[in-house]
Design an enzyme around this catalytic site. Structure first.
Site, PDB file in Angstrom:
ATOM      1  N   ASP A   1       0.844  -1.188   0.000  1.00  0.00           N
ATOM      2  CA  ASP A   1       0.000   0.000   0.000  1.00  0.00           C
ATOM      3  C   ASP A   1       0.885   1.246   0.000  1.00  0.00           C
ATOM      4  OD1 ASP A   1      -2.330   1.388  -0.113  1.00  0.00           O
ATOM      5  OD2 ASP A   1      -2.704   1.327   2.038  1.00  0.00           O
TER       6      ASP A   1
ATOM      7  N   TYR B   1       1.312   5.630  -0.652  1.00  0.00           N
ATOM      8  CA  TYR B   1       0.896   6.822   0.108  1.00  0.00           C
ATOM      9  C   TYR B   1       1.078   7.984  -0.851  1.00  0.00           C
ATOM     10  CZ  TYR B   1       0.740   9.397   4.647  1.00  0.00           C
ATOM     11  OH  TYR B   1       0.406  10.179   5.734  1.00  0.00           O
TER      12      TYR B   1
ATOM     13  N   HIS C   1      -3.446  13.886   0.738  1.00  0.00           N
ATOM     14  CA  HIS C   1      -3.685  12.976   1.871  1.00  0.00           C
ATOM     15  C   HIS C   1      -2.481  12.962   2.822  1.00  0.00           C
ATOM     16  CE1 HIS C   1      -5.003   9.501   4.163  1.00  0.00           C
ATOM     17  NE2 HIS C   1      -3.847   8.912   3.911  1.00  0.00           N
TER      18      HIS C   1
ATOM     19  N   ARG D   1       1.095  14.607  13.366  1.00  0.00           N
ATOM     20  CA  ARG D   1       2.304  15.264  13.884  1.00  0.00           C
ATOM     21  C   ARG D   1       2.121  16.782  13.785  1.00  0.00           C
ATOM     22  NH1 ARG D   1       3.853  11.343  10.401  1.00  0.00           N
ATOM     23  NH2 ARG D   1       4.102  12.911   8.772  1.00  0.00           N
TER      24      ARG D   1
ATOM     25  N   GLU E   1     -10.366   4.001   3.565  1.00  0.00           N
ATOM     26  CA  GLU E   1      -9.452   4.723   2.678  1.00  0.00           C
ATOM     27  C   GLU E   1      -9.806   4.354   1.248  1.00  0.00           C
ATOM     28  OE1 GLU E   1      -5.344   4.258   3.967  1.00  0.00           O
ATOM     29  OE2 GLU E   1      -5.675   5.789   5.510  1.00  0.00           O
TER      30      GLU E   1
ATOM     31  N   GLU F   1      -9.052   3.964  -2.467  1.00  0.00           N
ATOM     32  CA  GLU F   1      -7.809   3.756  -3.213  1.00  0.00           C
ATOM     33  C   GLU F   1      -8.094   3.000  -4.510  1.00  0.00           C
ATOM     34  OE1 GLU F   1      -4.580   2.239  -0.901  1.00  0.00           O
ATOM     35  OE2 GLU F   1      -5.269   3.167   0.971  1.00  0.00           O
TER      36      GLU F   1
ATOM     37  N   ASP G   1      -9.088   0.417   2.024  1.00  0.00           N
ATOM     38  CA  ASP G   1      -8.116   0.069   3.063  1.00  0.00           C
ATOM     39  C   ASP G   1      -8.698   0.502   4.412  1.00  0.00           C
ATOM     40  OD1 ASP G   1      -5.845  -0.463   4.543  1.00  0.00           O
ATOM     41  OD2 ASP G   1      -4.863   1.414   3.991  1.00  0.00           O
TER      42      ASP G   1
ATOM     43  N   ARG H   1      -8.245   4.098  13.399  1.00  0.00           N
ATOM     44  CA  ARG H   1      -7.329   5.208  13.635  1.00  0.00           C
ATOM     45  C   ARG H   1      -6.757   5.244  15.042  1.00  0.00           C
ATOM     46  NH1 ARG H   1      -5.939   6.088   8.574  1.00  0.00           N
ATOM     47  NH2 ARG H   1      -7.690   6.710   7.274  1.00  0.00           N
TER      48      ARG H   1
ATOM     49  N   GLN I   1      -4.133   2.556  15.149  1.00  0.00           N
ATOM     50  CA  GLN I   1      -3.021   3.012  14.298  1.00  0.00           C
ATOM     51  C   GLN I   1      -2.177   4.084  14.989  1.00  0.00           C
ATOM     52  OE1 GLN I   1      -4.425   4.818  10.654  1.00  0.00           O
ATOM     53  NE2 GLN I   1      -2.372   5.234   9.874  1.00  0.00           N
TER      54      GLN I   1
ATOM     55  N   TYR J   1       1.832   3.012  15.415  1.00  0.00           N
ATOM     56  CA  TYR J   1       2.504   3.123  14.117  1.00  0.00           C
ATOM     57  C   TYR J   1       3.949   3.581  14.175  1.00  0.00           C
ATOM     58  CZ  TYR J   1       2.497   8.212  13.463  1.00  0.00           C
ATOM     59  OH  TYR J   1       2.766   9.546  13.559  1.00  0.00           O
TER      60      TYR J   1
ATOM     61  N   LYS K   1      -4.558  -1.735  10.405  1.00  0.00           N
ATOM     62  CA  LYS K   1      -4.899  -1.892   8.988  1.00  0.00           C
ATOM     63  C   LYS K   1      -5.141  -3.353   8.601  1.00  0.00           C
ATOM     64  CE  LYS K   1      -3.586   2.336   7.437  1.00  0.00           C
ATOM     65  NZ  LYS K   1      -4.357   3.194   6.555  1.00  0.00           N
TER      66      LYS K   1
ATOM     67  N   THR L   1      -8.912  -5.686   4.106  1.00  0.00           N
ATOM     68  CA  THR L   1      -8.835  -4.735   3.000  1.00  0.00           C
ATOM     69  C   THR L   1      -9.794  -5.258   1.936  1.00  0.00           C
ATOM     70  OG1 THR L   1      -6.473  -4.425   3.467  1.00  0.00           O
ATOM     71  CG2 THR L   1      -7.291  -3.603   1.351  1.00  0.00           C
TER      72      THR L   1
ATOM     73  N   THR M   1      -4.573   6.421  -0.015  1.00  0.00           N
ATOM     74  CA  THR M   1      -5.812   7.200  -0.014  1.00  0.00           C
ATOM     75  C   THR M   1      -5.775   8.305  -1.056  1.00  0.00           C
ATOM     76  OG1 THR M   1      -5.885   6.824   2.347  1.00  0.00           O
ATOM     77  CG2 THR M   1      -7.390   8.492   1.463  1.00  0.00           C
TER      78      THR M   1
ATOM     79  N   GLU N   1      -9.928  12.674   7.454  1.00  0.00           N
ATOM     80  CA  GLU N   1      -9.713  13.973   6.807  1.00  0.00           C
ATOM     81  C   GLU N   1     -11.030  14.747   6.692  1.00  0.00           C
ATOM     82  OE1 GLU N   1      -6.740  13.594   3.277  1.00  0.00           O
ATOM     83  OE2 GLU N   1      -7.575  11.611   3.672  1.00  0.00           O
TER      84      GLU N   1
HETATM   85 CA    CA Z   1      -3.941   3.082   2.754  1.00  0.00          CA
END
Ligand code: CA
Length: 371
Positions: free
Chosen positions: A91, A93, A98, A107, A163, A165, A197, A201, A204, A208, A217, A221, A308, A322
Protein backbone atom coordinates in the site's frame (compact mmCIF):
# COMPACT_ATOMS: atom_id res chain seq x y z
CA UNK A 1 -18.67 -1.83 -23.80
CA UNK A 2 -20.28 0.31 -21.12
CA UNK A 3 -21.29 -0.09 -17.49
CA UNK A 4 -19.21 -2.03 -14.99
CA UNK A 5 -16.60 -3.99 -16.89
CA UNK A 6 -13.98 -6.47 -15.78
CA UNK A 7 -12.81 -10.00 -15.17
CA UNK A 8 -13.84 -11.83 -12.00
CA UNK A 9 -14.75 -15.17 -10.46
CA UNK A 10 -18.44 -16.00 -10.27
CA UNK A 11 -20.85 -18.85 -9.58
CA UNK A 12 -24.29 -19.23 -11.05
CA UNK A 13 -26.55 -20.64 -8.34
CA UNK A 14 -24.79 -23.67 -6.84
CA UNK A 15 -22.54 -24.06 -9.88
CA UNK A 16 -18.76 -24.24 -9.67
CA UNK A 17 -16.86 -20.94 -9.38
CA UNK A 18 -15.14 -19.93 -12.61
CA UNK A 19 -13.77 -16.91 -14.43
CA UNK A 20 -16.27 -14.56 -16.03
CA UNK A 21 -16.25 -11.28 -17.87
CA UNK A 22 -18.77 -8.76 -16.63
CA UNK A 23 -20.26 -6.12 -18.89
CA UNK A 24 -23.02 -4.11 -17.24
CA UNK A 25 -25.66 -6.44 -15.77
CA UNK A 26 -24.38 -9.64 -17.34
CA UNK A 27 -21.49 -12.06 -16.93
CA UNK A 28 -19.97 -14.07 -19.77
CA UNK A 29 -18.86 -17.58 -18.76
CA UNK A 30 -15.48 -17.66 -20.52
CA UNK A 31 -14.82 -21.40 -20.27
CA UNK A 32 -18.42 -22.10 -21.28
CA UNK A 33 -17.98 -19.83 -24.31
CA UNK A 34 -14.98 -21.89 -25.43
CA UNK A 35 -12.18 -19.52 -24.48
CA UNK A 36 -10.14 -22.15 -22.69
CA UNK A 37 -10.01 -24.49 -19.71
CA UNK A 38 -7.82 -22.03 -17.76
CA UNK A 39 -11.03 -20.10 -17.20
CA UNK A 40 -12.79 -23.09 -15.58
CA UNK A 41 -11.02 -22.36 -12.28
CA UNK A 42 -11.89 -20.16 -9.26
CA UNK A 43 -9.05 -17.67 -9.88
CA UNK A 44 -7.81 -15.26 -12.52
CA UNK A 45 -4.18 -16.13 -11.77
CA UNK A 46 -3.56 -18.63 -14.62
CA UNK A 47 -4.94 -16.09 -17.12
CA UNK A 48 -3.03 -13.18 -15.53
CA UNK A 49 0.25 -15.09 -15.86
CA UNK A 50 -0.15 -15.44 -19.65
CA UNK A 51 0.79 -11.83 -20.37
CA UNK A 52 -0.24 -8.95 -22.63
CA UNK A 53 -0.60 -10.84 -25.95
CA UNK A 54 -3.00 -13.38 -24.40
CA UNK A 55 -4.93 -10.63 -22.58
CA UNK A 56 -5.41 -8.73 -25.83
CA UNK A 57 -6.41 -11.88 -27.69
CA UNK A 58 -9.07 -12.77 -25.09
CA UNK A 59 -10.51 -9.23 -25.09
CA UNK A 60 -10.76 -9.45 -28.88
CA UNK A 61 -12.54 -12.79 -28.71
CA UNK A 62 -14.94 -11.45 -26.06
CA UNK A 63 -15.75 -8.56 -28.40
CA UNK A 64 -16.53 -11.07 -31.17
CA UNK A 65 -18.79 -13.08 -28.85
CA UNK A 66 -20.64 -9.91 -27.84
CA UNK A 67 -21.14 -8.96 -31.52
CA UNK A 68 -22.55 -12.44 -32.19
CA UNK A 69 -25.06 -12.02 -29.35
CA UNK A 70 -23.63 -14.78 -27.12
CA UNK A 71 -25.84 -14.88 -24.01
CA UNK A 72 -24.54 -13.49 -20.70
CA UNK A 73 -25.65 -14.83 -17.32
CA UNK A 74 -27.77 -12.17 -15.57
CA UNK A 75 -25.64 -10.63 -12.81
CA UNK A 76 -28.46 -11.13 -10.31
CA UNK A 77 -28.19 -14.92 -10.68
CA UNK A 78 -24.48 -14.89 -9.80
CA UNK A 79 -22.36 -14.55 -6.70
CA UNK A 80 -18.77 -13.35 -6.67
CA UNK A 81 -15.53 -14.39 -4.98
CA UNK A 82 -12.10 -12.85 -4.70
CA UNK A 83 -11.13 -12.49 -8.37
CA UNK A 84 -7.51 -13.57 -7.91
CA UNK A 85 -5.28 -15.12 -5.28
CA UNK A 86 -3.55 -12.17 -3.65
CA UNK A 87 0.20 -12.83 -3.68
CA UNK A 88 1.73 -9.81 -1.96
CA UNK A 89 -0.03 -6.60 -1.05
CA UNK A 90 1.72 -3.22 -0.97
CA UNK A 91 0.00 0.00 0.00
CA UNK A 92 1.50 3.30 -1.18
CA UNK A 93 0.90 6.82 0.11
CA UNK A 94 0.84 8.65 -3.22
CA UNK A 95 -1.61 11.52 -2.69
CA UNK A 96 0.14 14.76 -1.74
CA UNK A 97 -3.10 16.10 -0.27
CA UNK A 98 -3.68 12.98 1.87
CA UNK A 99 -0.08 12.77 3.10
CA UNK A 100 -0.19 16.47 4.01
CA UNK A 101 -3.50 16.15 5.85
CA UNK A 102 -2.39 13.06 7.80
CA UNK A 103 0.93 14.71 8.66
CA UNK A 104 -0.94 17.69 10.11
CA UNK A 105 -3.25 15.43 12.12
CA UNK A 106 -0.68 12.92 13.43
CA UNK A 107 2.30 15.26 13.88
CA UNK A 108 0.78 18.73 14.41
CA UNK A 109 4.02 20.32 15.62
CA UNK A 110 6.16 19.34 12.62
CA UNK A 111 6.33 19.81 8.85
CA UNK A 112 3.42 17.72 7.53
CA UNK A 113 5.45 16.06 4.74
CA UNK A 114 8.51 14.08 5.81
CA UNK A 115 11.73 14.88 3.85
CA UNK A 116 11.59 11.68 1.74
CA UNK A 117 8.03 12.12 0.45
CA UNK A 118 8.74 14.08 -2.76
CA UNK A 119 11.74 11.86 -3.59
CA UNK A 120 10.17 8.38 -3.47
CA UNK A 121 6.73 6.75 -3.39
CA UNK A 122 6.39 5.90 0.32
CA UNK A 123 4.69 2.55 1.06
CA UNK A 124 4.35 -0.34 3.52
CA UNK A 125 3.78 -4.06 3.05
CA UNK A 126 0.18 -4.97 3.89
CA UNK A 127 -1.46 -8.28 4.78
CA UNK A 128 -2.35 -10.23 1.61
CA UNK A 129 -4.25 -12.92 3.53
CA UNK A 130 -6.94 -10.53 4.76
CA UNK A 131 -7.81 -8.95 1.39
CA UNK A 132 -11.52 -9.71 0.89
CA UNK A 133 -13.98 -9.29 -1.95
CA UNK A 134 -16.61 -6.57 -2.13
CA UNK A 135 -19.70 -7.53 -0.13
CA UNK A 136 -17.77 -9.20 2.70
CA UNK A 137 -19.02 -7.82 6.06
CA UNK A 138 -16.44 -6.22 8.33
CA UNK A 139 -16.30 -7.06 12.05
CA UNK A 140 -15.28 -3.99 14.04
CA UNK A 141 -11.72 -4.71 15.10
CA UNK A 142 -10.44 -4.73 18.67
CA UNK A 143 -6.98 -3.74 19.76
CA UNK A 144 -4.77 -1.77 22.06
CA UNK A 145 -5.69 1.89 22.28
CA UNK A 146 -4.27 4.78 24.24
CA UNK A 147 -6.45 7.80 24.79
CA UNK A 148 -4.70 11.06 25.70
CA UNK A 149 -3.70 11.21 29.38
CA UNK A 150 -4.92 7.60 30.01
CA UNK A 151 -3.00 4.31 30.26
CA UNK A 152 -3.42 1.92 27.27
CA UNK A 153 -6.52 -0.30 27.25
CA UNK A 154 -7.87 -3.07 24.98
CA UNK A 155 -11.24 -2.75 23.27
CA UNK A 156 -13.21 -2.11 20.07
CA UNK A 157 -11.95 0.69 17.85
CA UNK A 158 -13.97 3.89 18.20
CA UNK A 159 -12.37 5.45 15.12
CA UNK A 160 -13.15 3.00 12.34
CA UNK A 161 -12.39 4.60 8.99
CA UNK A 162 -12.10 3.90 5.27
CA UNK A 163 -9.45 4.72 2.68
CA UNK A 164 -10.50 5.21 -0.95
CA UNK A 165 -7.81 3.76 -3.21
CA UNK A 166 -7.11 2.21 -6.61
CA UNK A 167 -4.86 -0.84 -6.81
CA UNK A 168 -3.11 -2.41 -9.78
CA UNK A 169 -2.81 -6.15 -10.28
CA UNK A 170 0.39 -7.86 -11.47
CA UNK A 171 0.04 -10.55 -14.11
CA UNK A 172 3.54 -11.39 -15.34
CA UNK A 173 6.13 -12.06 -12.62
CA UNK A 174 9.72 -10.79 -12.55
CA UNK A 175 12.94 -12.50 -11.48
CA UNK A 176 14.55 -12.01 -8.09
CA UNK A 177 17.42 -9.57 -8.38
CA UNK A 178 16.09 -7.86 -11.52
CA UNK A 179 14.32 -4.51 -11.04
CA UNK A 180 11.27 -3.81 -13.22
CA UNK A 181 11.88 -0.46 -14.95
CA UNK A 182 9.01 2.02 -15.14
CA UNK A 183 8.99 1.52 -18.93
CA UNK A 184 8.12 -2.18 -18.49
CA UNK A 185 4.94 -1.46 -16.53
CA UNK A 186 2.56 -2.62 -19.26
CA UNK A 187 4.52 -5.87 -19.75
CA UNK A 188 3.64 -6.93 -16.21
CA UNK A 189 0.42 -5.23 -15.10
CA UNK A 190 -3.02 -6.46 -16.13
CA UNK A 191 -5.56 -4.09 -14.64
CA UNK A 192 -6.98 -2.21 -11.68
CA UNK A 193 -9.46 -2.64 -8.83
CA UNK A 194 -10.99 -0.24 -6.36
CA UNK A 195 -9.64 -0.76 -2.84
CA UNK A 196 -11.00 0.10 0.60
CA UNK A 197 -8.12 0.07 3.06
CA UNK A 198 -10.19 -0.08 6.27
CA UNK A 199 -8.33 1.66 9.09
CA UNK A 200 -8.75 1.78 12.89
CA UNK A 201 -7.33 5.21 13.63
CA UNK A 202 -7.04 4.87 17.41
CA UNK A 203 -5.16 1.54 17.11
CA UNK A 204 -3.02 3.01 14.30
CA UNK A 205 -2.14 6.21 16.19
CA UNK A 206 -0.75 4.26 19.19
CA UNK A 207 1.14 1.53 17.30
CA UNK A 208 2.50 3.12 14.12
CA UNK A 209 5.80 4.56 15.37
CA UNK A 210 8.49 3.52 14.57
CA UNK A 211 7.69 0.70 12.10
CA UNK A 212 4.46 1.85 10.44
CA UNK A 213 0.94 0.43 10.05
CA UNK A 214 0.21 -2.99 11.57
CA UNK A 215 -3.01 -4.07 13.35
CA UNK A 216 -4.76 -0.77 12.64
CA UNK A 217 -4.90 -1.89 8.99
CA UNK A 218 -4.39 -5.66 8.76
CA UNK A 219 -7.87 -6.79 9.91
CA UNK A 220 -9.29 -6.43 6.37
CA UNK A 221 -8.84 -4.74 3.00
CA UNK A 222 -11.73 -4.89 0.51
CA UNK A 223 -11.38 -4.96 -3.28
CA UNK A 224 -13.77 -5.00 -6.24
CA UNK A 225 -15.05 -8.34 -7.46
CA UNK A 226 -14.05 -7.30 -11.00
CA UNK A 227 -10.58 -6.42 -12.32
CA UNK A 228 -10.77 -3.82 -15.09
CA UNK A 229 -8.04 -4.38 -17.71
CA UNK A 230 -5.78 -1.43 -18.48
CA UNK A 231 -6.61 -2.06 -22.14
CA UNK A 232 -10.18 -0.84 -21.48
CA UNK A 233 -8.90 2.36 -19.83
CA UNK A 234 -6.56 3.29 -22.69
CA UNK A 235 -8.14 6.69 -23.37
CA UNK A 236 -8.20 7.63 -19.66
CA UNK A 237 -4.45 8.10 -19.16
CA UNK A 238 -3.69 11.82 -18.73
CA UNK A 239 -0.82 13.99 -17.53
CA UNK A 240 -0.31 13.84 -13.77
CA UNK A 241 0.76 16.68 -11.45
CA UNK A 242 4.17 18.23 -12.02
CA UNK A 243 6.85 16.60 -9.86
CA UNK A 244 9.31 18.84 -8.03
CA UNK A 245 12.13 17.96 -7.54
CA UNK A 246 12.58 15.93 -10.69
CA UNK A 247 12.58 12.25 -9.70
CA UNK A 248 15.79 10.20 -9.86
CA UNK A 249 16.35 8.50 -13.25
CA UNK A 250 14.86 5.14 -12.21
CA UNK A 251 11.57 6.94 -11.39
CA UNK A 252 11.32 8.91 -14.64
CA UNK A 253 8.60 7.95 -17.10
CA UNK A 254 7.64 8.93 -20.62
CA UNK A 255 4.04 9.39 -21.66
CA UNK A 256 1.01 10.17 -19.51
CA UNK A 257 0.31 7.91 -16.56
CA UNK A 258 -2.28 9.54 -14.32
CA UNK A 259 -5.59 7.69 -14.49
CA UNK A 260 -8.66 9.86 -15.03
CA UNK A 261 -11.18 7.98 -12.90
CA UNK A 262 -13.96 9.79 -11.07
CA UNK A 263 -14.43 8.38 -7.60
CA UNK A 264 -17.02 8.61 -4.86
CA UNK A 265 -17.51 7.40 -1.29
CA UNK A 266 -20.97 6.58 0.05
CA UNK A 267 -21.58 6.06 3.78
CA UNK A 268 -24.95 4.76 4.99
CA UNK A 269 -26.68 5.88 1.79
CA UNK A 270 -25.13 9.36 1.46
CA UNK A 271 -22.27 10.30 -0.86
CA UNK A 272 -19.79 12.05 1.44
CA UNK A 273 -16.85 12.56 -0.94
CA UNK A 274 -16.10 12.90 -4.65
CA UNK A 275 -12.62 13.04 -6.15
CA UNK A 276 -10.50 11.85 -9.10
CA UNK A 277 -7.48 9.54 -9.23
CA UNK A 278 -5.71 11.78 -11.77
CA UNK A 279 -4.44 14.05 -8.98
CA UNK A 280 -2.18 11.36 -7.46
CA UNK A 281 1.41 12.63 -7.25
CA UNK A 282 3.16 9.28 -7.88
CA UNK A 283 2.06 7.19 -10.89
CA UNK A 284 1.62 3.42 -11.10
CA UNK A 285 4.80 2.81 -13.20
CA UNK A 286 6.77 4.81 -10.65
CA UNK A 287 5.30 2.75 -7.82
CA UNK A 288 6.24 -0.51 -9.56
CA UNK A 289 9.76 0.70 -10.41
CA UNK A 290 10.31 1.79 -6.83
CA UNK A 291 8.92 -1.43 -5.32
CA UNK A 292 11.40 -3.50 -7.35
CA UNK A 293 14.44 -1.22 -7.54
CA UNK A 294 16.19 -3.25 -4.82
CA UNK A 295 15.70 -6.43 -6.88
CA UNK A 296 12.59 -7.61 -5.01
CA UNK A 297 10.61 -9.73 -7.48
CA UNK A 298 6.89 -9.47 -8.20
CA UNK A 299 4.46 -12.38 -8.53
CA UNK A 300 1.25 -13.07 -10.38
CA UNK A 301 -1.53 -11.73 -8.14
CA UNK A 302 0.47 -8.98 -6.44
CA UNK A 303 -1.75 -6.06 -5.46
CA UNK A 304 -0.18 -2.59 -5.31
CA UNK A 305 -2.57 0.06 -4.04
CA UNK A 306 -2.27 3.82 -4.47
CA UNK A 307 -2.86 5.03 -0.95
CA UNK A 308 -5.81 7.20 -0.01
CA UNK A 309 -6.92 9.41 -2.88
CA UNK A 310 -7.73 12.91 -1.64
CA UNK A 311 -8.29 16.13 -3.54
CA UNK A 312 -7.67 19.69 -2.45
CA UNK A 313 -11.34 20.76 -2.60
CA UNK A 314 -13.84 20.47 0.28
CA UNK A 315 -15.52 17.01 0.39
CA UNK A 316 -12.92 15.49 -1.93
CA UNK A 317 -10.96 13.56 0.72
CA UNK A 318 -10.80 9.76 0.63
CA UNK A 319 -10.98 9.10 4.38
CA UNK A 320 -13.25 10.12 7.24
CA UNK A 321 -10.31 11.25 9.40
CA UNK A 322 -9.71 13.97 6.81
CA UNK A 323 -13.38 14.73 6.09
CA UNK A 324 -14.08 15.23 9.83
CA UNK A 325 -10.60 16.50 10.79
CA UNK A 326 -10.02 13.61 13.20
CA UNK A 327 -13.54 13.67 14.56
CA UNK A 328 -13.65 17.36 15.41
CA UNK A 329 -16.37 17.80 12.75
CA UNK A 330 -19.44 15.73 11.94
CA UNK A 331 -20.61 14.39 8.60
CA UNK A 332 -24.34 15.03 8.08
CA UNK A 333 -26.04 12.14 6.30
CA UNK A 334 -29.22 12.16 4.23
CA UNK A 335 -31.22 10.30 6.91
CA UNK A 336 -30.65 13.18 9.38
CA UNK A 337 -27.98 11.34 11.37
CA UNK A 338 -24.40 12.51 11.72
CA UNK A 339 -21.11 10.81 12.56
CA UNK A 340 -17.36 11.29 12.62
CA UNK A 341 -16.33 7.65 12.13
CA UNK A 342 -18.20 4.49 11.09
CA UNK A 343 -20.98 3.07 13.25
CA UNK A 344 -22.12 -0.56 13.44
CA UNK A 345 -24.56 -1.25 10.61
CA UNK A 346 -23.09 1.40 8.30
CA UNK A 347 -22.60 0.27 4.73
CA UNK A 348 -19.73 1.87 2.79
CA UNK A 349 -19.68 1.83 -1.03
CA UNK A 350 -16.77 3.03 -3.17
CA UNK A 351 -17.46 3.69 -6.85
CA UNK A 352 -15.24 4.61 -9.80
CA UNK A 353 -16.10 5.72 -13.31
CA UNK A 354 -13.77 6.26 -16.26
CA UNK A 355 -15.97 7.67 -19.01
CA UNK A 356 -18.26 4.85 -20.15
CA UNK A 357 -16.44 2.26 -18.08
CA UNK A 358 -17.30 1.71 -14.42
CA UNK A 359 -14.86 -0.05 -12.13
CA UNK A 360 -16.37 -2.76 -9.94
CA UNK A 361 -17.75 -1.16 -6.77
CA UNK A 362 -16.44 -2.01 -3.30
CA UNK A 363 -19.12 -2.58 -0.68
CA UNK A 364 -18.91 -3.52 3.00
CA UNK A 365 -21.11 -3.33 6.10
CA UNK A 366 -19.81 -2.92 9.67
CA UNK A 367 -20.71 -5.66 12.16
CA UNK A 368 -20.38 -5.19 15.96
CA UNK A 369 -17.05 -5.98 17.65
CA UNK A 370 -16.54 -9.44 19.19
CA UNK A 371 -14.18 -8.58 22.02
CA1 CA B 1 -3.94 3.08 2.75
Amino acid sequence: MTGAVGFGVFSEGDGPPRVGFRAGDGVLDLAGAGLGSHFAVPSLNPFLALGPAAWEDVLGRIDDLVQKGTPFVPLGRTSQRLPFEIADYIDFYSSLEHATNLGRLFRPDNEPLLPNWRHLPVAYHGRAGTVVVSGTPLVRPCGQIRDPYEPPHHGPTRRLDIELEIGFVVGVPSRLGEPVPAGAFRDHVFGVVLVNDWSARDIQAWEYQPLGPFLGKSFATSISAWVTPLALLENRFVAGPEQDPEPLPYLRTSGEWALDVELEVEVAGTVVSRTNARGLYWSMPQQLAHATTNGASIRTGDLLASGTISGAEPKSQGSLIELTWNGTRQLRLGDGSSRSFLEDGDEVVLRGRAGDVELGEVRGTILPARC
